[in-house]
Design an enzyme around this catalytic site. Structure first.
Site, PDB file in Angstrom:
ATOM      1  N   ASP A  51     -25.476  27.813  43.663  1.00  0.00           N
ATOM      2  CA  ASP A  51     -24.805  28.324  42.285  1.00  0.00           C
ATOM      3  C   ASP A  51     -24.605  30.076  42.249  1.00  0.00           C
ATOM      4  OD1 ASP A  51     -24.531  25.744  41.766  1.00  0.00           O
ATOM      5  OD2 ASP A  51     -26.460  25.634  40.534  1.00  0.00           O
TER       6      ASP A  51
ATOM      7  N   ASP B  63     -29.293  18.443  26.166  1.00  0.00           N
ATOM      8  CA  ASP B  63     -29.392  19.886  25.750  1.00  0.00           C
ATOM      9  C   ASP B  63     -28.914  19.997  24.286  1.00  0.00           C
ATOM     10  OD1 ASP B  63     -29.627  21.319  28.558  1.00  0.00           O
ATOM     11  OD2 ASP B  63     -27.360  21.023  28.646  1.00  0.00           O
TER      12      ASP B  63
ATOM     13  N   ASP C 230     -20.642  28.112  36.514  1.00  0.00           N
ATOM     14  CA  ASP C 230     -21.917  27.277  36.804  1.00  0.00           C
ATOM     15  C   ASP C 230     -22.722  28.116  37.601  1.00  0.00           C
ATOM     16  OD1 ASP C 230     -24.078  25.301  36.684  1.00  0.00           O
ATOM     17  OD2 ASP C 230     -22.809  23.662  37.703  1.00  0.00           O
TER      18      ASP C 230
ATOM     19  N   HIS D 276     -25.283  19.200  28.511  1.00  0.00           N
ATOM     20  CA  HIS D 276     -25.863  17.722  28.681  1.00  0.00           C
ATOM     21  C   HIS D 276     -26.223  17.145  27.292  1.00  0.00           C
ATOM     22  CE1 HIS D 276     -27.183  20.051  32.598  1.00  0.00           C
ATOM     23  NE2 HIS D 276     -26.325  19.158  32.946  1.00  0.00           N
TER      24      HIS D 276
ATOM     25  N   GLU E 172     -16.284  22.127  41.340  1.00  0.00           N
ATOM     26  CA  GLU E 172     -17.320  23.263  41.593  1.00  0.00           C
ATOM     27  C   GLU E 172     -17.244  23.956  42.966  1.00  0.00           C
ATOM     28  OE1 GLU E 172     -21.295  22.898  39.555  1.00  0.00           O
ATOM     29  OE2 GLU E 172     -22.192  24.052  41.773  1.00  0.00           O
TER      30      GLU E 172
ATOM     31  N   GLU F 190     -17.497  15.355  38.374  1.00  0.00           N
ATOM     32  CA  GLU F 190     -17.771  16.629  38.899  1.00  0.00           C
ATOM     33  C   GLU F 190     -18.555  16.140  40.288  1.00  0.00           C
ATOM     34  OE1 GLU F 190     -20.396  19.358  36.997  1.00  0.00           O
ATOM     35  OE2 GLU F 190     -20.848  20.252  38.793  1.00  0.00           O
TER      36      GLU F 190
HETATM   37  C1  3MF Z   1     -25.329  20.387  40.042  1.00  0.00           C
HETATM   38  C2  3MF Z   1     -24.451  20.787  38.980  1.00  0.00           C
HETATM   39  C3  3MF Z   1     -24.891  20.550  37.581  1.00  0.00           C
HETATM   40  C4  3MF Z   1     -23.713  20.256  36.642  1.00  0.00           C
HETATM   41  C5  3MF Z   1     -24.044  19.802  35.240  1.00  0.00           C
HETATM   42  C6  3MF Z   1     -23.093  19.502  34.551  1.00  0.00           C
HETATM   43  C7  3MF Z   1     -26.811  21.236  36.513  1.00  0.00           C
HETATM   44  O1  3MF Z   1     -24.873  20.839  41.265  1.00  0.00           O
HETATM   45  O2  3MF Z   1     -23.469  21.567  39.300  1.00  0.00           O
HETATM   46  O3  3MF Z   1     -25.426  21.651  36.954  1.00  0.00           O
HETATM   47  O4  3MF Z   1     -22.530  20.924  36.658  1.00  0.00           O
HETATM   48  O5  3MF Z   1     -25.195  18.778  35.284  1.00  0.00           O
HETATM   49  O6  3MF Z   1     -22.283  18.317  34.825  1.00  0.00           O
HETATM   50 MG    MG Z   2     -21.676  22.251  38.136  1.00  0.00          MG
END
Ligand code: 3MF
Ligand code: MG
Length: 343
Positions: free
Chosen positions: A249, A51, A281, A48, A209, A173
């Site tokens: 996740d 980050d 992730d 991020h 994802e 995403e």
């Molecule tokens: C939330 C996510 C996020 C994103 C991340 C990068 C915290 O559901 O998946 O993880 O992947 O912000 O874009």
């Molecule tokens: Mg993600």
């Protein structure tokens, strides 16, 4: 040995806090995370914007770039690359109602400022990819914004980013809900539509994802395949998810091994290693100890690699014969036997 290169974000090693309870593990500093990521076999880190550059809201553009240059040195020290930078447009006071689609003009400007700074940071870190997880880009109250206006806002914001820097690529995403009630751009199909509407579709793609696809009621492997068919899968966030509930996740493959196998299979069949990193992730369970704070990453890598071996073993000649004869019961059982270690 895997043909793929793997990436991970610092947020994947976290303190275990959730909406209902506080931290259960000690925080870990960025350098320690880098060292462990490299040791575990990761090649790249996902960031991020904050980050990489904490407190960036209070810094000048030059200060932000200078700070990012120091982070690049730290990456170099551990032989790691940066894969992408994602503006964190959901934590801030200014983004209560989203970023690019906020109902407040000043807040929309703030979102663009963070998007431009993310591009600056990415360039200092040596990467060309900006990921937009559109966390709050949708509605809590359905009548609060027009979906037509909101969709066009997103296209405009991406066009501005593409114009700001001619070398960067933008990667959405998608997620159908959470933390918002209804999102504007919820699936890879939506992402393809947005991409096509921008001034440079080649530079706008998706980050699929697995958990987000499941939350949309869709199949992650088919979503990956859909983006690959348009050459617009820029990266992936592999993980797992137990049905339609909060975003879990989980470690890759732990809920639905057959689905995980098919995600790996479509990535292998399309030589995704030539196109991007395999990003994980995944989150550790809240009950996990400090000592075990990286086990979920190790497990996800191990499962991905084991499934890659299964794909290598997959008898395509036999499978094709079964497909030709439309013997799908046999094909299904062949796949299950392979996964169960019976062939
Ligand atoms: C939330 C996510 C996020 C994103 C991340 C990068 C915290 O559901 O998946 O993880 O992947 O912000 O874009
Ligand atoms: Mg993600």
């Amino acid at each position: 040995m895997s043909q793929f290169k793997f990436s991970v974000g610092p947020w994947n090693v976290h303190t275990g806090a959730d909406s209902y309870g506080p931290e259960t593990r000690q925080p870990v500093d960025l350098e320690t995370k880098f060292a462990r990521f490299a040791e575990l076999g990761f090649s790249a880190v996902q960031f991020h914007d904050d980050d990489a550059v904490p407190n960036m809201n209070n810094m000048t553009e030059e200060e932000i770039k200078a700070y990012a240059r120091e982070v690049k040195k730290l990456l170099d020290k551990y032989g790691l690359k940066a894969e992408f930078v994602a503006p964190r447009l959901w934590m801030d006071e200014h983004t209560k109602d989203g970023g690019f689609m906020s109902t407040n003009a000043q807040d929309r400007e703030f979102a663009m400022w963070r998007a431009y700074r993310s591009i600056d940071i990415a360039k200092e870190l040596g990467c060309d990819l900006i990921v937009l997880w559109l966390a709050r880009e949708g509605t809590l109250c359905a009548e609060s914004k027009s979906p037509v206006w909101a969709t066009r806002q997103l296209v405009d914001a991406i066009n501005k980013m593409l114009t700001y820097d001619e070398t960067i690529r933008v990667c959405i995403e998608p997620k159908p809900n959470e933390p918002i009630d209804r999102s504007i751009c919820g699936t890879i199909g939506h992402v393809m539509g947005i991409s096509a509407a921008t001034i440079d579709p080649k530079r706008v793609g998706g980050n699929l994802e697995s958990a987000h696809a499941v939350l949309a009621g869709l199949d992650p492997a088919n979503e990956i395949g859909f983006a690959l068919a348009f050459d617009k899968l820029f990266t992936v966030h592999l993980n797992d998810q137990n049905g339609i509930r909060y975003d879990q996740d989980k470690s890759f493959g732990v809920e639905n091994l057959r689905s995980a196998f098919n995600q790996v299979k479509v990535l292998v069949e399309n030589k995704f290693w030539e196109k991007g990193y395999v990003g994980l992730d995944v989150k550790a369970m809240r009950t996990t100890s400090d000592e075990d704070g990286y086990e979920h990453l190790k497990n996800s890598l191990a499962i991905f690699r084991a499934l890659e071996d299964k794909v290598a073993k997959y008898d395509y000649e036999y499978a094709n014969k079964l497909i030709e004869a439309r013997k799908f019961e046999h094909l299904e059982m062949y796949t299950m036997n392979l996964l169960m270690g019976l062939v």
